[in-house]
Design a protein around this motif. Structure first.
Motif, PDB file in Angstrom:
ATOM      1  N   GLY A   9      -3.335  -3.659   7.780  1.00  0.00           N
ATOM      2  CA  GLY A   9      -3.701  -3.702   9.195  1.00  0.00           C
ATOM      3  C   GLY A   9      -2.967  -4.726  10.021  1.00  0.00           C
TER       4      GLY A   9
ATOM      5  N   TYR B 272       3.993   6.026   7.375  1.00  0.00           N
ATOM      6  CA  TYR B 272       3.117   7.201   7.504  1.00  0.00           C
ATOM      7  C   TYR B 272       3.762   8.459   8.119  1.00  0.00           C
ATOM      8  CZ  TYR B 272      -0.312   3.564   6.574  1.00  0.00           C
ATOM      9  OH  TYR B 272      -0.977   2.511   6.023  1.00  0.00           O
TER      10      TYR B 272
ATOM     11  N   ARG C 132     -15.577  -1.844  -2.501  1.00  0.00           N
ATOM     12  CA  ARG C 132     -15.203  -1.812  -1.085  1.00  0.00           C
ATOM     13  C   ARG C 132     -16.472  -1.915  -0.249  1.00  0.00           C
ATOM     14  NH1 ARG C 132     -10.721   1.730   1.983  1.00  0.00           N
ATOM     15  NH2 ARG C 132     -11.448   1.414   4.099  1.00  0.00           N
TER      16      ARG C 132
ATOM     17  N   CYS D 248       0.867  -1.175   0.000  1.00  0.00           N
ATOM     18  CA  CYS D 248       0.000   0.000   0.000  1.00  0.00           C
ATOM     19  C   CYS D 248       0.915   1.240   0.000  1.00  0.00           C
ATOM     20  CB  CYS D 248      -0.858  -0.137   1.243  1.00  0.00           C
ATOM     21  SG  CYS D 248      -1.213   1.288   2.145  1.00  0.00           S
TER      22      CYS D 248
ATOM     23  N   GLY E 270       0.744  -2.161   4.523  1.00  0.00           N
ATOM     24  CA  GLY E 270       1.565  -0.951   4.473  1.00  0.00           C
ATOM     25  C   GLY E 270       2.545  -0.944   5.622  1.00  0.00           C
ATOM     26  N   SER E 271       2.041  -0.728   6.836  1.00  0.00           N
ATOM     27  CA  SER E 271       2.906  -0.714   8.026  1.00  0.00           C
ATOM     28  C   SER E 271       3.761  -1.978   8.099  1.00  0.00           C
ATOM     29  CB  SER E 271       2.077  -0.663   9.306  1.00  0.00           C
ATOM     30  OG  SER E 271       1.228   0.415   9.268  1.00  0.00           O
TER      31      SER E 271
ATOM     32  N   GLU F 251      -3.060  -5.825   1.502  1.00  0.00           N
ATOM     33  CA  GLU F 251      -2.419  -4.532   1.172  1.00  0.00           C
ATOM     34  C   GLU F 251      -1.667  -4.055   2.404  1.00  0.00           C
ATOM     35  OE1 GLU F 251      -5.956  -2.304   0.553  1.00  0.00           O
ATOM     36  OE2 GLU F 251      -6.301  -3.067  -1.444  1.00  0.00           O
TER      37      GLU F 251
HETATM   38  C1  LIG Z   1      -7.496   0.640   1.856  1.00  0.00           C
HETATM   39  C2  LIG Z   1      -6.290   0.466   2.679  1.00  0.00           C
HETATM   40  N1  LIG Z   1      -5.510  -0.606   2.466  1.00  0.00           N
HETATM   41  C3  LIG Z   1      -4.375  -0.782   3.172  1.00  0.00           C
HETATM   42  C4  LIG Z   1      -3.976   0.121   4.136  1.00  0.00           C
HETATM   43  C5  LIG Z   1      -2.692  -0.131   4.882  1.00  0.00           C
HETATM   44  O1  LIG Z   1      -2.882  -0.351   6.224  1.00  0.00           O
HETATM   45  P1  LIG Z   1      -1.649  -0.760   7.150  1.00  0.00           P
HETATM   46  O2  LIG Z   1      -0.599   0.262   6.976  1.00  0.00           O
HETATM   47  O3  LIG Z   1      -2.238  -0.799   8.501  1.00  0.00           O
HETATM   48  O4  LIG Z   1      -1.200  -2.124   6.697  1.00  0.00           O
HETATM   49  C6  LIG Z   1      -4.763   1.253   4.386  1.00  0.00           C
HETATM   50  C7  LIG Z   1      -4.354   2.236   5.404  1.00  0.00           C
HETATM   51  O5  LIG Z   1      -4.971   3.220   5.683  1.00  0.00           O
HETATM   52  C8  LIG Z   1      -5.951   1.428   3.641  1.00  0.00           C
HETATM   53  O6  LIG Z   1      -6.743   2.492   3.841  1.00  0.00           O
END
Ligand SMILES: Cc1ncc(COP(=O)(O)O)c(C=O)c1O
Length: 469
Positions: free
Chosen positions: A265, A416, A179, A82, A308-309, A306
């Motif tokens: 997440g 972030y 979504r 992400c 990210g963190s 997806e």
């Molecule tokens: C649609 C979507 N996917 C993935 C993520 C990534 O989340 P994370 O960084 O918690 O893995 C986000 C974060 O806001 C999101 O809005």
């Protein structure tokens, strides 16, 4: 009795741990001697350790392999990164070396996709999952990608009107996602997420707007993302089951639907006491999806994530010096750092986020309870509690090496923080953005460090402010 910082850590946690160890009273991060980095570059500094990105991606993929094997799962797994968690080219390009796909959030992300294609970092087969409430600037760029042959670009509809924009501008058959708006957790101010379509409207929307147009566009994916993250609690399992049940219902009338995207997440380590069983969660998620599909007698979907963190968070550290101690009353001892929490780690200030905090040196000094202060004028520029305890303990400043400053590391800060703080630009009280050092493997596999960005200059701010033309 010995009462050193080392004793405190060893009494509280298992230590050393993966990524953190002590040599001669100094901290090493993923095998990197942080004292040596500080001596070379000075503080404050941000450090990106890129090999962590590869190990995180491989870890997640392997856990899905294990879970699929255990459950004899018949779908495929696709790891997407992400981009909003860190758009930097060195992050995205590193992630792309490990056979992943991408998720986007805004029009300008698509410019990154174009650039990555020009640089041959991606080809037109890559999945690009396009999320977000989209303006025309975004949908038109998505349409252009599709018209240019990026056949796995999947716009994920955030609202019912979005589809019309693609109907008008996309000239080739394309895939769609929807979504599903999650119910918020009970402590949130709202009942239902503003993001996505209401779950109870989706079947009707499919029948009215998508069914019958399969030669033009096909519903392929249901998407869910929970702000609270992937946690083993009733809230998570009930939201996941909602989307899986919807998949099962829809699949019976929409044979093209073949994927569930569970978003991001995955939590990361914000304390040495972090204890999260990733493999258990993945195995349960896969098992739950399979069970529901078997019951409904529908094929198992492909699973997209997806993260990210999880991908980038643990690759970064912010390192500061303690530049002074202030004792303002009998109970509060302030350690002043050479930067600001508000500007460099905005989540600590905005949403009370805690990061893994450890001293870099002086581990053999005694410890005391302190509060950390940033050097902006803002009363809220402080850090006073950790993830596992409502206090901060750090080594006393004198002791074995009285003339040396105490260095502090905030670890796993890679997601972030730069995106929210802004990189460069005007900063609160004009405290500059710290220098940014990258550590990566060269072609022979040896670790090399280099400066990605110097500390922000006064000139750069004065120019934005109109003092310099
Ligand atoms: C649609 C979507 N996917 C993935 C993520 C990534 O989340 P994370 O960084 O918690 O893995 C986000 C974060 O806001 C999101 O809005």
């Amino acid at each position: 009795m010995s009462n050193t910082y080392t004793d405190l850590v060893k009494q509280t946690f298992y230590f050393p741990q993966e990524g953190f160890e002590i040599h001669d009273s100094n901290l090493f991060f993923n095998g990197v001697d942080l004292r040596a980095i500080i001596e070379k570059y000075g503080t404050p500094l941000k450090l990106s350790y890129l090999p962590k990105i590869e190990s995180q991606i491989n870890k997640a993929k392997q856990m899905f392999v294990n879970a699929f094997k255990k459950h004899k799962y018949e779908g495929k797994y696709h790891y997407c990164y992400c981009t909003k968690s860190s758009h930097f080219s060195f992050v995205v390009e590193e992630a792309l070396k490990h056979d992943i796909h991408l998720e986007t959030s805004y029009a300008y992300d698509i410019e990154i996709i174009n650039r990555l294609y020009e640089k041959k970092k991606i080809n037109k087969d890559i999945f690009i999952i396009c999320n977000g409430f989209k303006q025309k600037s975004y949908t038109s760029r998505i349409a252009k990608l599709l018209n240019n042959g990026f056949k796995n670009v999947i716009p994920v509809l955030d609202n019912k009107d979005e589809l019309d924009l693609y109907k008008r501008s996309v000239k080739v058959p394309f895939k769609l996602g929807i979504r599903v708006a999650a119910e918020e957790e009970p402590t949130f101010p709202f009942y239902t997420s503003r993001l996505g379509l209401r779950a109870k409207d989706i079947l009707e929307f499919y029948v009215d707007q998508i069914e019958g147009y399969e030669n033009k566009f096909q519903l392929k994916m249901l998407h869910i993302f929970l702000n609270k993250g992937i946690k083993d609690d009733i809230y998570y399992w009930s939201e996941l089951n909602k989307v899986v049940n919807l998949y099962c219902q829809l699949k019976k009338i929409c044979p093209e639907l073949d994927s569930i995207n569970i978003g991001g997440g995955f939590p990361i380590k914000h304390s040495l006491g972090f204890d999260y069983d990733y493999q258990f969660m993945i195995t349960e998620i896969v098992g739950n999806i399979k069970k529901a599909c078997k019951k409904a007698k529908v094929p198992m979907p492909n699973i997209f994530t997806e993260f990210g963190s999880f991908t980038v968070g643990e690759s970064m550290a912010h390192i500061y010096s303690v530049i002074g101690q202030k004792v303002q009353n009998d109970r509060e001892i302030w350690y002043m750092i050479d930067s600001s929490f508000i500007t460099t780690l905005p989540d600590t200030w905005g949403i009370g986020e805690r990061f893994l905090l450890l001293p870099v040196n002086k581990w053999n000094n005694e410890y005391q309870r302190v509060v950390l202060g940033g050097i902006t004028c803002d009363s809220h520029d402080y850090y006073d509690s950790e993830e596992h305890i409502n206090e901060v303990f750090l080594p006393k400043l004198n002791g074995e090496t009285p003339n040396e400053p105490l260095y502090l590391g905030f670890f796993h800060t890679g997601a972030y923080q730069d995106q929210i703080s802004g990189y460069g630009g005007i900063k609160h009280c004009m405290i500059p953005s710290p220098k940014h050092i990258i550590i990566e493997k060269d072609k022979s596999g040896k670790l090399v460090d280099w400066v990605y960005a110097k500390e922000q200059s006064a000139q750069s701010m004065l120019k934005i402010l109109g003092y310099i033309k």
